[in-house]
Design a protein around this motif. Structure first.
Motif, short mmCIF file in Angstrom:
data_model
loop_
_atom_site.label_atom_id
_atom_site.label_comp_id
_atom_site.label_asym_id
_atom_site.label_seq_id
_atom_site.Cartn_x
_atom_site.Cartn_y
_atom_site.Cartn_z
N HIS A 336 4.28 -2.07 -11.06
CA HIS A 336 4.97 -3.35 -10.95
C HIS A 336 5.48 -3.49 -9.52
O HIS A 336 6.23 -2.63 -9.05
N VAL A 337 5.05 -4.56 -8.84
CA VAL A 337 5.23 -4.61 -7.40
C VAL A 337 6.03 -5.83 -6.96
O VAL A 337 6.06 -6.86 -7.64
N ILE A 344 1.71 -0.89 4.38
CA ILE A 344 2.13 0.51 4.40
C ILE A 344 3.27 0.75 3.40
O ILE A 344 3.21 1.66 2.57
N ASP A 345 4.30 -0.10 3.48
CA ASP A 345 5.43 0.04 2.55
C ASP A 345 4.98 -0.21 1.10
O ASP A 345 5.45 0.45 0.18
N PHE A 346 4.09 -1.16 0.93
CA PHE A 346 3.56 -1.48 -0.40
C PHE A 346 2.92 -0.24 -1.04
O PHE A 346 3.17 0.09 -2.20
N LEU A 347 2.11 0.46 -0.27
CA LEU A 347 1.41 1.64 -0.79
C LEU A 347 2.38 2.79 -1.07
O LEU A 347 2.27 3.47 -2.10
N VAL A 348 3.33 3.01 -0.18
CA VAL A 348 4.27 4.12 -0.34
C VAL A 348 5.26 3.85 -1.47
O VAL A 348 5.49 4.69 -2.34
N ASP A 349 5.85 2.65 -1.47
CA ASP A 349 6.88 2.32 -2.46
C ASP A 349 6.34 2.36 -3.88
O ASP A 349 7.08 2.67 -4.82
N ASN A 350 5.07 2.06 -4.04
CA ASN A 350 4.48 2.04 -5.38
C ASN A 350 3.72 3.32 -5.71
O ASN A 350 2.99 3.38 -6.70
N LYS A 351 3.93 4.37 -4.85
CA LYS A 351 3.38 5.71 -5.09
C LYS A 351 1.85 5.73 -5.20
O LYS A 351 1.27 6.57 -5.89
N ILE A 352 1.21 4.76 -4.56
CA ILE A 352 -0.24 4.78 -4.47
C ILE A 352 -0.67 5.86 -3.49
O ILE A 352 -1.74 6.47 -3.62
N VAL A 353 0.18 6.12 -2.50
CA VAL A 353 -0.01 7.22 -1.55
C VAL A 353 1.28 8.03 -1.50
O VAL A 353 2.33 7.59 -2.00
N THR A 354 1.21 9.19 -0.91
CA THR A 354 2.39 10.07 -0.89
C THR A 354 3.22 9.93 0.38
O THR A 354 4.35 10.41 0.43
N SER A 355 2.65 9.31 1.42
CA SER A 355 3.41 9.21 2.68
C SER A 355 2.89 8.04 3.51
O SER A 355 1.78 7.54 3.29
N TYR A 406 1.09 -5.43 -11.43
CA TYR A 406 1.73 -6.62 -11.99
C TYR A 406 2.81 -7.09 -11.02
O TYR A 406 3.63 -6.30 -10.56
N VAL A 407 2.81 -8.38 -10.74
CA VAL A 407 3.77 -8.94 -9.81
C VAL A 407 5.10 -9.15 -10.54
O VAL A 407 5.16 -9.76 -11.61
N LYS A 408 6.19 -8.66 -9.95
CA LYS A 408 7.52 -8.82 -10.56
C LYS A 408 7.97 -10.27 -10.50
O LYS A 408 7.64 -11.01 -9.59
#
Length: 408
Positions: A336-337, A344-355, A406-408
């Motif tokens: 849920h995004v 970059i923040d999108f990927l990190v904050d949603n744990k799609i990547v680790t860093s 899913y968009v919040k």
């Protein structure tokens, strides 16, 4: 080609109880039955093969009866390795109603319930009228029983073959049903019924079994095995069924076309040639999916499944509705995004990547896509323009990792 020869060509006959059955099958006019226990409220693709052979026999002039085991389902056919869990009478009744409706809607078969003629038999009559015709040594020699001797088999399971034999006897006496058709795992139960009819009535009955339809690992389809492809589209969607069939291994496709469609021998041989010459086109797979889904769910459901499949992983994805995407992405990790973030923040904050470092590396390499469009700009801002109906975004990392956002 006569019906018996056709069944052999399609790989649908593993064994018959008597050679005289061949001529009887070719001549037509037999009443036969095929059975299933109501362990679930829907049939699966393994049942589909069995019931298609029944339709083939019907087209050849025979009369099918479908038995749904409201009585035998309360006991459970012995599994080779362990006892089946008991299910309640209420669940069996619910499942029976589901299977009856499904069989009538899809196949048009007459449906009977063995609970109707079993429920009033008391234990003394059961032992005197049926049990006395079964020698324990004969029962112990059956494969399903032998496989459970060391681990243990309950008396209830042990008696299952008598109950199924009773079914055959009852239908023989009341409906002139002389043939039972089933998967190969039912051979012992079928021959028990033939023996009961011979010993009690002095009459001849017949059995025919077909190889089980298996998945790519050689495992039969079923609820117990955990690989059921349900015929009910609310349990296995048309899209899920399409995806399974379109991705079958090439070595299995012709076998499935023979067993699961009514395509002619010439048509199937033509698809076999196409599959050998241009396997990348998957023409045989597409035709298999069309035949099965159209038969089960209707032409519109097939066309929708094909549309979703062709669009989901292409630039046509925006032509799909959010509902179509959500229904087709079952099993994909969901997140849920929030919008208006940089990639970059999108990927990190949603744990799609680790860093952030991993995020920058993947974006720079073109390994991140939103709705199948690669994102290569490290400063890219994700807005509502990226969404489908302001509800979802499909995020792809690398070649195979998908996330449904899913968009919040």
């Amino acid at each position: 080609m006569k019906i018996y020869d056709e069944l052999v060509w399609r790989g649908l006959i593993q064994d018959i109880s008597d050679e005289s059955l061949i001529e009887k099958l070719n001549n037509g006019g037999l009443t036969f039955y095929i059975g299933t226990d109501p362990t679930a409220d829907s049939m699966h693709i393994g049942h589909y093969s069995s019931f298609l052979i029944s339709k083939r026999l019907e087209k050849a002039g025979h009369h099918p009866i479908l038995l749904v085991g409201g009585a035998t389902g309360l006991i459970g056919d012995p599994k080779p390795t362990s006892e089946r869990p008991m299910i309640s009478k209420e669940e069996v009744e619910k499942n029976f109603k589901g299977l009856k409706k499904q069989a009538e809607d899809i196949f048009g078969f007459e449906v009977v319930n063995n609970y109707d003629w079993t429920k009033d038999i008391n234990v003394i009559d059961f032992l005197r009228d049926y049990g006395k015709f079964f020698n324990v040594s004969y029962m112990l020699a059956k494969d399903k029983v032998k496989s459970r001797i060391e681990s243990g088999i309950t008396y209830a399971e042990f008696s299952y073959m008598i109950l199924q034999a009773l079914d055959f006897l009852h239908l023989y006496e009341t409906r002139n049903c002389v043939l039972q058709v089933a998967g190969s795992d039912q051979w012992g139960n079928i021959t028990s019924g033939i023996e009961l009819i011979r010993r009690k009535l002095g009459k001849e009955a017949y059995g025919m079994v077909m190889p089980l339809v298996t998945d790519s690992n050689g495992v039969k389809f079923g609820k117990t095995e955990g690989n059921a492809l349900w015929l009910d589209k609310n349990k296995t969607s048309s899209y899920e069924l399409y995806q399974y069939l379109i991705n079958l291994e090439d070595c299995m496709i012709i076998d499935y076309l023979k067993k699961l469609t009514f395509l002619s021998k010439d048509e199937i041989m033509d698809y076999e040639k196409k599959n050998q010459e241009h396997p990348e086109l998957r023409e045989a797979h597409k035709r298999l999916a069309e035949e099965i889904i159209t038969d089960l769910h209707g032409k519109d459901a097939y066309l929708e499944a094909r549309k979703i499949s062709e669009s989901l992983f292409s630039e046509k994805i925006t032509e799909l509705t959010a509902e179509e995407i959500i229904s087709s992405m079952k099993g994909v990790p969901t997140i849920h995004v929030d919008l208006n973030k940089n990639i970059i923040d999108f990927l990190v904050d949603n744990k799609i990547v680790t860093s952030k470092r991993e995020a920058r590396e993947l974006v720079s390499a073109g390994a991140i896509s939103l709705n199948n469009k690669k994102v290569v700009d490290l400063e890219y801002i994700i807005t509502s323009d990226e969404t489908i109906e302001n509800k979802v975004i499909i995020v792809k990392k690398g070649k195979k990792n998908y996330f449904l956002a899913y968009v919040k």
